[in-house]
Design an enzyme around this catalytic site. Structure first.
Site, short mmCIF file in Angstrom:
data_model
loop_
_atom_site.label_atom_id
_atom_site.label_comp_id
_atom_site.label_asym_id
_atom_site.label_seq_id
_atom_site.Cartn_x
_atom_site.Cartn_y
_atom_site.Cartn_z
N ASP A 1 0.77 -1.25 0.00
CA ASP A 1 0.00 0.00 0.00
C ASP A 1 0.80 1.30 0.00
O ASP A 1 0.59 2.16 -0.82
CB ASP A 1 -0.93 0.01 1.22
CG ASP A 1 -1.69 -1.30 1.39
OD1 ASP A 1 -1.51 -2.20 0.54
OD2 ASP A 1 -2.44 -1.43 2.36
N GLU B 1 2.56 -9.23 11.71
CA GLU B 1 2.25 -8.86 10.32
C GLU B 1 3.53 -8.56 9.54
O GLU B 1 3.69 -8.95 8.40
CB GLU B 1 1.32 -7.63 10.34
CG GLU B 1 0.79 -7.24 8.97
CD GLU B 1 -0.19 -6.07 9.05
OE1 GLU B 1 -0.38 -5.51 10.15
OE2 GLU B 1 -0.78 -5.73 7.99
C1 9WN Z 1 -5.74 -2.89 2.30
C2 9WN Z 1 -4.54 -7.88 4.51
C3 9WN Z 1 -3.98 -6.74 3.67
C4 9WN Z 1 -2.83 -7.19 2.78
C5 9WN Z 1 -2.08 -6.04 2.15
C6 9WN Z 1 -1.68 -5.07 3.25
C7 9WN Z 1 -2.90 -4.60 4.03
C8 9WN Z 1 -5.05 -3.44 3.56
C9 9WN Z 1 -5.05 -2.38 4.65
O1 9WN Z 1 -3.57 -5.73 4.58
O2 9WN Z 1 -3.73 -3.86 3.17
O3 9WN Z 1 -5.93 -3.94 1.38
O4 9WN Z 1 -6.13 -1.97 5.03
O5 9WN Z 1 -3.99 -1.96 5.11
O6 9WN Z 1 -0.97 -4.00 2.73
O7 9WN Z 1 -0.96 -6.50 1.46
O8 9WN Z 1 -3.32 -8.02 1.76
O9 9WN Z 1 -3.51 -8.53 5.20
#
Ligand code: 9WN
Length: 410
Positions: A156, A383
């Site tokens: 992100d 994470e």
């Molecule tokens: C937006 C779920 C996801 C991962 C992504 C990570 C994070 C989400 C957020 O979490 O993104 O999709 O709200 O931060 O960047 O890679 O799939 O773990």
């Protein structure tokens, strides 16, 4: 092994796995691919189920959304009411790295005849998803596809998106609306300014009714992400192999794969010794070095290209205690605690190790595995991790970290 299993079981919601309780209470696209790799070690049937649940969210166009909102939960923002996608189950309206065909192939290889029968159901669904991407995200037929939102890259707030995001207007909203910073310290998450731009893009796509061609045309963020494309091409290759195993015609996936691998060379940056993403609004490669630039190692490359890439890998390795940092550890934009701007992420270690093994660099691959195991054993199933201290960051009890750990030690 037991602790990793406990994480996956605690995050199991009757057939799909939430990335982390509280922080991410729904099903995410690429997370589920990694979760399935972990489930495969424990329970093959459960691994197939993970992917089946994900495809409940597939649209008629073949598009596969990045979140499937199987149940209500106010713990995540933006939830289904912000996306406004009227489907059952509701979904988001953007996608994520299409890392699924290699997982299906992995499951087939691990299992018996029955696995191939399961794969038969997935094949047309995967083909439809890949077709969607190659058609609607590469209307000019360049061989590489565009992403329209930083969330689509899965990375992100990568430094690579700083410059293209500047073109995206901010959509101000109260900080308290965010749920992520109620679960995780703010310094470990994207900045509010980034969130305001993420939300602008969501409201734009919603206004456009998620029409894929209108979104492609209108989006102020239109980037050829090297990570997304490396994973798509890797998945095209796997899809071609699945076609062959299933007695289907592999010509279409093979065509995408061959064209894409050649086109990817436009992303190579000789000076950086690394692949870089391309901003389609300027036509320029984005001058930021991130872990995504190594993901083409998953693909067939010339030995001189691999040699140079591995030299860059070793240079980064010399600057970080734990591999693999998500951004260049000596760069001014390196932030070792902030999400995709420096920390180590389990699935990236795993993908890079897969690529390095493909090219015979077993020592480097082993270091990625050892470092991840050390991080997990020192700090738990986090994470992401601080690449210099090993401190655990972000969400706890994290599914993909547990799954990769299982896949590596199971
Ligand atoms: C937006 C779920 C996801 C991962 C992504 C990570 C994070 C989400 C957020 O979490 O993104 O999709 O709200 O931060 O960047 O890679 O799939 O773990």
């Amino acid at each position: 092994m037991k602790a990793a299993e406990a994480v996956l079981r605690a995050n199991d919601r009757d057939g799909y796995t939430v990335p982390a309780q509280g922080l991410y209470p729904f099903q995410w696209l690429w997370d589920s691919g990694f979760a399935a790799l972990g489930w495969a070690v424990l329970d093959e049937e459960r691994a197939w189920l993970e992917l089946e649940r994900l495809f409940l969210g597939q649209w008629e166009s073949g598009f596969l959304p990045h979140i499937v909102f199987h149940q209500e939960d106010s713990g995540y923002f933006p939830g289904p009411e912000v996306w406004g996608v009227r489907r059952d189950p509701p979904t988001s309206g953007i996608t994520q790295p299409p890392f699924l065909a290699p997982v299906v192939l992995h499951l087939v290889r691990r299992s018996s005849e029955r696995g191939l029968e399961r794969a038969r159901w997935f094949y047309p669904h995967l083909l439809a998803f890949h077709r969607f991407l190659h058609r609607h995200r590469d209307p000019g037929g360049s061989g590489l596809v565009a992403v329209l939102h930083p969330w689509e890259t899965g990375m992100d707030n990568s430094p690579a998106w700083d410059l293209p995001l500047k073109r995206v207007p901010r959509r101000p909203f109260a900080l308290e609306t965010r749920r992520d910073i109620q679960h995780v310290p703010q310094e470990e998450r994207p900045r509010q300014e980034d969130y305001e731009r993420y939300l602008y893009l969501v409201s734009l796509f919603r206004e456009l009714g998620y029409d894929p061609d209108a979104c492609f045309r209108e989006s102020p963020f239109r980037v050829v992400d090297v990570g997304f494309n490396a994973l798509l091409l890797f998945a095209d290759e796997a899809l071609g192999e699945l076609a062959w195993l299933l007695g289907e015609d592999p010509a279409e996936p093979k065509g995408w794969f061959q064209k894409g691998v050649l086109a990817l060379e436009a992303l190579w940056d000789e000076e950086a010794g690394l692949y870089r993403s391309l901003d389609l609004h300027t036509g320029e490669r984005i001058p930021r070095d991130t872990s995504a630039g190594f993901l083409p190692l998953l693909l067939p490359l010339s030995s001189s290209r691999v040699g140079r890439l591995v030299a860059t890998f070793r240079a980064w390795a010399g600057e970080a205690r734990y591999l693999f940092p998500s951004a260049h550890p000596l760069a001014p934009y390196f932030e070792p605690r902030r999400y995709w701007r420096g920390p180590v992420w389990a699935p990236i270690n795993w993908l890079l190790a897969w690529g390095l093994i493909r090219h015979g660099f077993l020592e480097e691959a082993a270091r990625l595995r050892e470092d991840l195991i050390a991080l997990v054993e020192g700090s738990g199933f986090c994470e992401y991790y601080h690449p210099l201290t090993g401190k655990g960051l972000g969400g706890r009890g994290f599914s993909w970290t547990a799954a990769i750990y299982l896949a590596w030690i199971g």
